[in-house]
Design an enzyme around this catalytic site. Sequence first.
Site, PDB file in Angstrom:
ATOM      1  N   HIS A  12       1.931   4.310  -3.155  1.00  0.00           N
ATOM      2  CA  HIS A  12       1.944   5.771  -3.076  1.00  0.00           C
ATOM      3  C   HIS A  12       3.180   6.316  -3.785  1.00  0.00           C
ATOM      4  O   HIS A  12       3.115   7.314  -4.512  1.00  0.00           O
ATOM      5  CB  HIS A  12       1.967   6.233  -1.613  1.00  0.00           C
ATOM      6  CG  HIS A  12       0.663   6.094  -0.904  1.00  0.00           C
ATOM      7  ND1 HIS A  12      -0.535   6.466  -1.457  1.00  0.00           N
ATOM      8  CD2 HIS A  12       0.367   5.635   0.348  1.00  0.00           C
ATOM      9  CE1 HIS A  12      -1.511   6.246  -0.596  1.00  0.00           C
ATOM     10  NE2 HIS A  12      -0.991   5.736   0.503  1.00  0.00           N
TER      11      HIS A  12
ATOM     12  N   GLU B 260      -5.922   6.860  -0.864  1.00  0.00           N
ATOM     13  CA  GLU B 260      -5.884   5.695   0.023  1.00  0.00           C
ATOM     14  C   GLU B 260      -6.618   4.513  -0.601  1.00  0.00           C
ATOM     15  O   GLU B 260      -6.143   3.373  -0.551  1.00  0.00           O
ATOM     16  CB  GLU B 260      -6.478   6.049   1.388  1.00  0.00           C
ATOM     17  CG  GLU B 260      -5.696   7.076   2.177  1.00  0.00           C
ATOM     18  CD  GLU B 260      -4.255   6.655   2.427  1.00  0.00           C
ATOM     19  OE1 GLU B 260      -3.992   5.438   2.563  1.00  0.00           O
ATOM     20  OE2 GLU B 260      -3.381   7.543   2.476  1.00  0.00           O
TER      21      GLU B 260
ATOM     22  N   HIS C  53       0.841  -1.204   0.000  1.00  0.00           N
ATOM     23  CA  HIS C  53       0.000   0.000   0.000  1.00  0.00           C
ATOM     24  C   HIS C  53       0.874   1.252   0.000  1.00  0.00           C
ATOM     25  O   HIS C  53       0.669   2.166  -0.807  1.00  0.00           O
ATOM     26  CB  HIS C  53      -0.904  -0.030   1.229  1.00  0.00           C
ATOM     27  CG  HIS C  53      -1.643   1.240   1.495  1.00  0.00           C
ATOM     28  ND1 HIS C  53      -2.985   1.406   1.208  1.00  0.00           N
ATOM     29  CD2 HIS C  53      -1.232   2.431   2.026  1.00  0.00           C
ATOM     30  CE1 HIS C  53      -3.364   2.629   1.553  1.00  0.00           C
ATOM     31  NE2 HIS C  53      -2.317   3.269   2.051  1.00  0.00           N
ATOM     32  N   GLU C  54       1.865   1.291   0.888  1.00  0.00           N
ATOM     33  CA  GLU C  54       2.729   2.464   0.979  1.00  0.00           C
ATOM     34  C   GLU C  54       3.596   2.632  -0.269  1.00  0.00           C
ATOM     35  O   GLU C  54       3.795   3.743  -0.756  1.00  0.00           O
ATOM     36  CB  GLU C  54       3.610   2.373   2.225  1.00  0.00           C
ATOM     37  CG  GLU C  54       2.853   2.403   3.539  1.00  0.00           C
ATOM     38  CD  GLU C  54       1.979   3.631   3.676  1.00  0.00           C
ATOM     39  OE1 GLU C  54       2.362   4.700   3.140  1.00  0.00           O
ATOM     40  OE2 GLU C  54       0.913   3.540   4.302  1.00  0.00           O
TER      41      GLU C  54
END
Length: 299
Positions: free
Chosen positions: A146, A216, A142-143
């Site tokens: 980004h 997100e 997930h990070e």
Amino acid sequence: MAQTRFAPDRGLTSRMVATMFFIGLLYVVVVGVLVVLLKGAWAFVLLFSGALFIGQFWFSDRIAAFSMGAREVTPEQAPELHAAVDRLCALADMPKPRVAVADSDVPNAFATGRNRKNAMVCATTGLLRRLEPEELEGVLAHEMSHVAHRDVAVMTIASFLGVLAGLITRSAIWSGFGRSNRDSNTAVAVLIVTAVSAVVYAISFLLTRLLSRYRELSADRAAALLTGRPSALASALTKVTGQIARIPTRDLRKAEPFNAFFFAPAFSKESAARLLASHPTLEQRLDQLSRISAQLGRP
């Protein structure tokens, strides 16, 4: 720069462009306030503003990492964390970011960096203690999404630039009102520019929050598709959200200013309007992951 294997998101790209347009407009308004209030010093205003903008672009990510207590670690110091990042980099075909750990019991993670080459991914000690390997990998994916989508740089600049622009605007207003008794034209100009600035700032703030919620969901989607295990990410989300609720409020409030950077918000009030939230609700995120699981044919 070469594309990664993270799923592209045109909606995220268009929202980032729109957000930076409005943030840039806010910045122009702030400069206008200073030019109006500091007559004869426009060259200084432009030079100062330009230097401030460049400083934000180059150093805001480091400031954020320092403020959140991120400490870079070697593979020997955090072998499991490095191993998970290595696997994800191989899957995503992207350069390995710097790996850091923040000594905090609040279970969370974040990423910083202007681009993929100088990015850093950080997990808190609270997160590392609580998650299983597959769950941790989902959070890190997930990070890293980004970073791959470049929204880390956009949110870093937007967040810090918005705060500083607001501070500069207030300082300029106070200075202008201090001189208004001697110059009625200046007072009128200050009132007009202040009103415009307030409207632009409000729009930019709301747009940044909207972008934050969308990014997100986009990161959840990209991470689930890359790892092929949306259920692991859903489990991590549920566990992190539940554990955060048990952390003392005073510790959560210390982390609250950095919510926009976190995997999950460190502190949020049930009564807070969704329009002002930095993250989508847990239900929205789990619902999206459930649909992705159905599409992949996985439990």
